[in-house]
Write an enzyme that holds these catalytic residues in place. Sequence first.
Site, PDB file in Angstrom:
ATOM      1  N   PRO A  29      24.402 -16.663  69.533  1.00  0.00           N
ATOM      2  CA  PRO A  29      25.188 -16.167  68.859  1.00  0.00           C
ATOM      3  C   PRO A  29      24.749 -16.821  67.807  1.00  0.00           C
ATOM      4  CG  PRO A  29      25.476 -17.297  71.189  1.00  0.00           C
ATOM      5  CD  PRO A  29      23.545 -17.511  71.583  1.00  0.00           C
ATOM      6  N   GLU A  30      23.779 -15.875  66.412  1.00  0.00           N
ATOM      7  CA  GLU A  30      25.194 -16.402  65.086  1.00  0.00           C
ATOM      8  C   GLU A  30      25.856 -15.550  64.561  1.00  0.00           C
ATOM      9  OE1 GLU A  30      21.628 -17.758  63.294  1.00  0.00           O
ATOM     10  OE2 GLU A  30      20.508 -18.643  64.290  1.00  0.00           O
ATOM     11  N   LYS A  51      30.846 -17.713  63.630  1.00  0.00           N
ATOM     12  CA  LYS A  51      30.821 -17.571  64.671  1.00  0.00           C
ATOM     13  C   LYS A  51      31.964 -17.780  65.497  1.00  0.00           C
ATOM     14  CE  LYS A  51      26.851 -19.811  62.892  1.00  0.00           C
ATOM     15  NZ  LYS A  51      26.051 -21.578  63.435  1.00  0.00           N
ATOM     16  N   ARG A  91      38.924 -24.556  57.157  1.00  0.00           N
ATOM     17  CA  ARG A  91      37.948 -24.585  57.604  1.00  0.00           C
ATOM     18  C   ARG A  91      36.461 -24.463  57.541  1.00  0.00           C
ATOM     19  NH1 ARG A  91      38.280 -27.854  62.285  1.00  0.00           N
ATOM     20  NH2 ARG A  91      40.459 -27.504  62.479  1.00  0.00           N
ATOM     21  N   ARG A 109      18.362 -30.759  64.008  1.00  0.00           N
ATOM     22  CA  ARG A 109      18.471 -29.045  65.395  1.00  0.00           C
ATOM     23  C   ARG A 109      16.781 -29.214  64.437  1.00  0.00           C
ATOM     24  NH1 ARG A 109      22.377 -25.849  66.208  1.00  0.00           N
ATOM     25  NH2 ARG A 109      20.784 -24.447  67.171  1.00  0.00           N
TER      26      ARG A 109
END
Length: 305
Positions: A2-3, A52, A158, A294
């Site tokens: 899910p990007e 996201k 943010r 990652r």
Amino acid sequence: MPEGHTVHRIAALFREVFVGNRVEASSPQGRFREGAELISGSILERAEARGKQLFLHCEGERIVRVHLGIYGAWDVVTLDGDSVRAGSPQTLSLGAPRATRRRLGERETSFDADEPFPPAPRGAVRLRLETSDVVADLRGPTACEVHTPEEAAAVLARLGPDPLLDTGIRGQRDFVRRVSSTARPIGVVLMDQSVVSGIGNVYRAEILFRHNLDPYRPASSLTAETAIELWKDWSKLLADGVKTGVMMTRNDLDAAGRKRALRVARERYFVYKREGLPCRVCGVTVQMDLMATRKLYFCPQCQRS
DNA sequence: GGGCGATGACAAG
DNA sequence: TTGTCCTCGCCCA
């Protein structure tokens, strides 16, 4: 996940099937029972994505914020609109109208569901949203909370620019400013949602490759021109992803190759998950490093400093 | 049927 | 930098 493209697709689908309607909410799994009770029976007024994050604005200034995290997904089952509207004796005599099930998240799928409506929740469903002809089941989110407008605004504050929302020169300038103001590696910075919204591990690797950028290069060392190109490329990739539902980052394919890549995941990328294979452009072995926990895939030849 | 990895983001130290 | 949380599908036995 899910990007970003997935979340914009979910928001668009929810606008289509839920917004303006009264929606029942429940938490079959139980972990969102209180939140579901707060919003159940209210009208869903808006559904919006930023990067996201998904924001579902309910009547009474209650905002459900959903973040799918690395493996969250929505399963959406809709009754076939024609069957519902037609409501002919013939259709009814055939039994329940055909339902269509769509999964938006990890791996997107779409198929006709051979099951009665509404389907029983399967697995750990954190939140179920339901109208007379649509059911959406949320499982595995990293965040699912009811916010006040102030709390939602704090989350939004943010987040860096999202090309689908911050169109034009302002979003571009904002991106360039945020990129140029940090010496952290560009491979880290592109994943930082306070710099730019919606880029995840796949788009990061692919965007860097598409611009022959060494992932370790300090972000602040990029020229403004390069940063602008990155923003424009992300804008294009995101729009494509929202349209097709697929992260397709190759720009070296003919029509047939492109068609095939849309079907076959491993054909879609230049470097993502291609560790040990020859670079599609130069033939040098694609490398994988860990960057900020990652997996980072890159071509050490095409992406030299 | 057990283990592992995955398109993510936190908090703690 | 490390640990933790979230869930499921796939691989291997």
